[in-house]
Design an enzyme around this catalytic site. Structure first.
Site, PDB file in Angstrom:
ATOM      1  CB  CYS A 108      -0.925   0.017   1.210  1.00  0.00           C
ATOM      2  SG  CYS A 108      -2.061  -1.388   1.273  1.00  0.00           S
ATOM      3  CB  CYS A 131     -13.126  -1.130   6.093  1.00  0.00           C
ATOM      4  SG  CYS A 131     -13.271  -1.908   7.715  1.00  0.00           S
ATOM      5  CB  SER A 132      -9.973   1.824   2.547  1.00  0.00           C
ATOM      6  OG  SER A 132      -9.142   0.692   2.697  1.00  0.00           O
ATOM      7  CG  HIS A 182      -6.212   1.735  -0.136  1.00  0.00           C
ATOM      8  ND1 HIS A 182      -4.983   2.211  -0.540  1.00  0.00           N
ATOM      9  CD2 HIS A 182      -5.942   0.772   0.808  1.00  0.00           C
ATOM     10  CE1 HIS A 182      -4.025   1.581   0.120  1.00  0.00           C
ATOM     11  NE2 HIS A 182      -4.580   0.704   0.922  1.00  0.00           N
TER      12      HIS A 182
END
Length: 417
Positions: free
Chosen positions: A90, A234-235, A359
């Protein structure tokens, strides 16, 4: 050693893009970053390409060359510009940015482009989509972290109950969130306040994946993912691209006055690696922040606005503590006070954050920098928090080494015009 300056940034909308190609996404942000910077593609001397997922789409190697070759063939980028491919979970986009900044500061080049392009959704193969995230932790020695997490869950009393159909990172964050709640009195409502804030911010962001409000009560009542997280905290899975163009002092001096006025100085770009640690120990964010503040000659009090890696609401809460924005253990109360709201003392994730903006792994960190640069220039439109923001901080992390992120980037940026 030269200073590094951000001349231009660009980002696509972050969402699921099943019908767009890597080349198409790359073309949009390359054209966007060149337009924003006001320079020609022929000035670009070095490219760092960030991506995690092209292997799942059949392209394991030379990913940047494949994504950008049409632009090189058409003359929009130099035909023989070197392209270096990077991957860091990430944190991939930030790793590319750091490499571009390092090349400029070292004097190797005057202009470097960091670009991240990602398609995390494999429409016809959900298993491969899931495997993209499994690769963020050691797959060669699984017994090591399985034993470690079970031991940490037992010694902290937080338990460890991962599920084969859930991304492991969520269980790791959830265990740490439960420990924070038990130790400091943090509540699920604190996490919901952060989620609600970020969803509300994204309503004003044309580049965001989710552009709808989620009241605190709705965030609490949403579908549970893993205790204490609901879906709103949450993404999401995202596709998208982002780019940042960096230049040297010497190149900036040759630019027009208008271009120079919009340039944003990179006061710090720091990478720190993760290590095995106990659940009560500081994670890699604290160490990266300390180095970044030292490199910039600044303190947390100097930061006007921040974009942090809120893969979950707890990640933002923890980041505000470890970045020094509030006392350790008080992140929940800090969020509830309104200090991190768009009209608060120090806005955090005014873009909507990963939770709402999205994301897309290799593009995430660069997208965060894009959002900060817009704010620092006073060009964020309906998202603009204040005309007085001058110094911004970006924190982006990825992968896992035990409870620690494998790599963390903290960047500090200043616009002086």
């Amino acid at each position: 050693m030269s200073n590094a300056w951000i001349l231009g940034t660009a980002s696509t909308v972050f969402q699921k893009w099943p019908d767009r190609t890597f080349r198409d996404l790359a073309k949009e942000v390359v054209e966007g970053v060149l337009s924003d910077s006001g320079i020609a593609g022929s000035d670009v001397e070095h490219i760092v390409f960030a991506n995690c997922a092209m292997g799942a789409h059949g392209q394991d190697n030379i990913r940047g060359q494949v994504a950008l070759t049409a632009l090189m063939r058409d003359g929009r980028l130099p035909a023989r510009v070197p392209i270096v491919n990077v991957e860091a979970g990430c944190a991939t986009g930030s790793a590319a940015f750091h490499a571009a900044v390092s090349a400029v500061r070292a004097g190797d080049v005057d202009v470097a482009l960091a670009i991240g392009v990602e398609k995390t959704l494999v429409p016809d193969d959900p298993v491969r989509t899931f495997q993209l995230f499994s690769g963020g932790i050691d797959q060669r020695h699984k017994h090591e972290w399985r034993t470690f997490f079970a031991e940490q869950g037992k010694r902290s009393g937080m338990g460890w109950t991962p599920h084969k159909h859930r991304i492991l990172f969520l269980d790791v964050h959830a265990m740490q969130a439960r420990h924070h709640m038990a130790t400091h009195g943090t509540t699920a409502e604190h996490l919901a306040v952060i989620a609600s804030k970020n969803h509300g911010n994204a309503v004003h962001n044309p580049r965001a994946q989710y552009r709808f409000e989620v009241p605190v009560a709705a965030a609490l009542a949403d579908k549970e993912v893993v205790e204490p997280f609901t879906r709103s905290m949450c993404s999401p899975l995202s596709d998208g691209a982002a780019a940042v163009l960096v230049c040297s002092d010497a190149f900036l001096a040759r630019c027009t006055k208008q271009t120079a006025r919009r340039a944003v100085q990179v006061r710090a770009s720091v990478l720190v690696g993760g290590t095995w640690r106990n659940i009560e120990d500081d994670n890699v964010v604290a160490h990266a922040a300390a180095r970044a503040y030292d490199r910039a000659g600044l303190t947390p009090d100097d930061i006007d606005i921040a974009e942090v890696h809120d893969a979950t609401s707890y990640c933002e809460l923890q980041a505000t503590e470890l970045l020094g924005f509030c006392e350790r253990g008080s992140g929940g109360a800090y969020a509830a006070s309104g200090a991190t709201a768009r009209d608060g003392a120090r806005p955090v994730n005014a873009s909507g954050g990963l939770i709402s903006k999205g994301h897309p792994l290799g593009a995430t960190g660069l997208g965060m920098i894009d959002e900060l640069v817009r704010q620092l220039r006073g060009e964020a439109g309906a998202l603009q928090v204040s005309s007085n923001v001058r110094v911004g901080l970006q924190q982006n992390a990825g992968g896992l080494i035990g409870l620690d992120e494998a790599l963390c980037h903290v960047g500090i940026f200043e616009h002086r015009a």
